[in-house]
Write a protein that holds these residues in place. Sequence first.
Motif, PDB file in Angstrom:
ATOM      1  N   ARG A   8      37.319  68.038   0.025  1.00  0.00           N
ATOM      2  CA  ARG A   8      36.381  66.922   0.093  1.00  0.00           C
ATOM      3  C   ARG A   8      36.826  65.874  -0.919  1.00  0.00           C
ATOM      4  O   ARG A   8      37.335  66.196  -1.990  1.00  0.00           O
ATOM      5  CB  ARG A   8      34.952  67.344  -0.278  1.00  0.00           C
ATOM      6  CG  ARG A   8      34.255  68.242   0.690  1.00  0.00           C
ATOM      7  CD  ARG A   8      33.895  67.500   1.981  1.00  0.00           C
ATOM      8  NE  ARG A   8      33.181  68.327   2.911  1.00  0.00           N
ATOM      9  CZ  ARG A   8      33.745  69.172   3.771  1.00  0.00           C
ATOM     10  NH1 ARG A   8      35.044  69.322   3.790  1.00  0.00           N
ATOM     11  NH2 ARG A   8      33.012  69.871   4.605  1.00  0.00           N
ATOM     12  N   ILE A  10      35.078  63.226  -3.319  1.00  0.00           N
ATOM     13  CA  ILE A  10      33.743  63.108  -3.895  1.00  0.00           C
ATOM     14  C   ILE A  10      33.705  61.891  -4.807  1.00  0.00           C
ATOM     15  O   ILE A  10      34.568  61.726  -5.673  1.00  0.00           O
ATOM     16  CB  ILE A  10      33.380  64.393  -4.673  1.00  0.00           C
ATOM     17  CG1 ILE A  10      33.426  65.595  -3.709  1.00  0.00           C
ATOM     18  CG2 ILE A  10      32.022  64.254  -5.344  1.00  0.00           C
ATOM     19  CD1 ILE A  10      33.240  66.936  -4.380  1.00  0.00           C
ATOM     20  N   VAL A  17      32.640  66.892 -11.093  1.00  0.00           N
ATOM     21  CA  VAL A  17      32.940  67.771  -9.957  1.00  0.00           C
ATOM     22  C   VAL A  17      33.363  69.147 -10.468  1.00  0.00           C
ATOM     23  O   VAL A  17      32.907  70.179  -9.968  1.00  0.00           O
ATOM     24  CB  VAL A  17      34.017  67.160  -9.040  1.00  0.00           C
ATOM     25  CG1 VAL A  17      34.379  68.115  -7.912  1.00  0.00           C
ATOM     26  CG2 VAL A  17      33.532  65.819  -8.475  1.00  0.00           C
ATOM     27  N   LYS A 141      29.395  68.179  -2.885  1.00  0.00           N
ATOM     28  CA  LYS A 141      29.635  66.738  -2.817  1.00  0.00           C
ATOM     29  C   LYS A 141      28.339  65.959  -3.092  1.00  0.00           C
ATOM     30  O   LYS A 141      28.308  65.064  -3.942  1.00  0.00           O
ATOM     31  CB  LYS A 141      30.211  66.350  -1.453  1.00  0.00           C
ATOM     32  CG  LYS A 141      30.424  64.872  -1.242  1.00  0.00           C
ATOM     33  CD  LYS A 141      31.035  64.625   0.155  1.00  0.00           C
ATOM     34  CE  LYS A 141      31.068  63.167   0.545  1.00  0.00           C
ATOM     35  NZ  LYS A 141      31.879  62.315  -0.296  1.00  0.00           N
ATOM     36  N   GLU A 145      27.802  63.801  -6.536  1.00  0.00           N
ATOM     37  CA  GLU A 145      27.623  62.361  -6.380  1.00  0.00           C
ATOM     38  C   GLU A 145      26.291  61.908  -6.962  1.00  0.00           C
ATOM     39  O   GLU A 145      26.215  60.832  -7.578  1.00  0.00           O
ATOM     40  CB  GLU A 145      27.786  61.933  -4.923  1.00  0.00           C
ATOM     41  CG  GLU A 145      29.236  62.014  -4.468  1.00  0.00           C
ATOM     42  CD  GLU A 145      29.461  61.643  -3.018  1.00  0.00           C
ATOM     43  OE1 GLU A 145      28.472  61.559  -2.236  1.00  0.00           O
ATOM     44  OE2 GLU A 145      30.643  61.468  -2.638  1.00  0.00           O
TER      45      GLU A 145
END
Length: 148
Positions: A8, A10, A17, A141, A145
Amino acid sequence: MTRTELSRTIDAPVGTVFLTVADISNFSKAVPHIEHVEFLSETRTGVGARFRETRLMGSRRATTELEVTEYVQDERVRFVSDAGGTVWDTTFTVEPDPDGRGTRLVMVMEARPHKLLARLATPLMKRVIARAIEADLDAVKAYAEAAG
């Protein structure tokens, strides 16, 4: 052996993360179907951290003991468990996204069955496992975020 690799991009800093996937306290907040985490060691993050995770998989609860076997701050973390006749070896790697759009998270899971039933079942479960991992990564994610 069955290998699954998913990633992913992100929109959050590498450190955010990394802490989302490397610290089980954060990971369990990010992934909604993790119902409970019990620490089995005094170490809660980093190499040697051991914990028991209970998660809802479909309509069933599954409990797995995991151990952190590799931990490089803001780069990678590796979790290993032996459950259901299979060694599950999962590595999360984080790096700045090459397009400059945040962080690229790559998850590689290797399943090494060592019992007969697991050798037969593991390849058949690959698609189900991949869908579950996709959901975990989507949850990571969204969490990172929102935090980043």
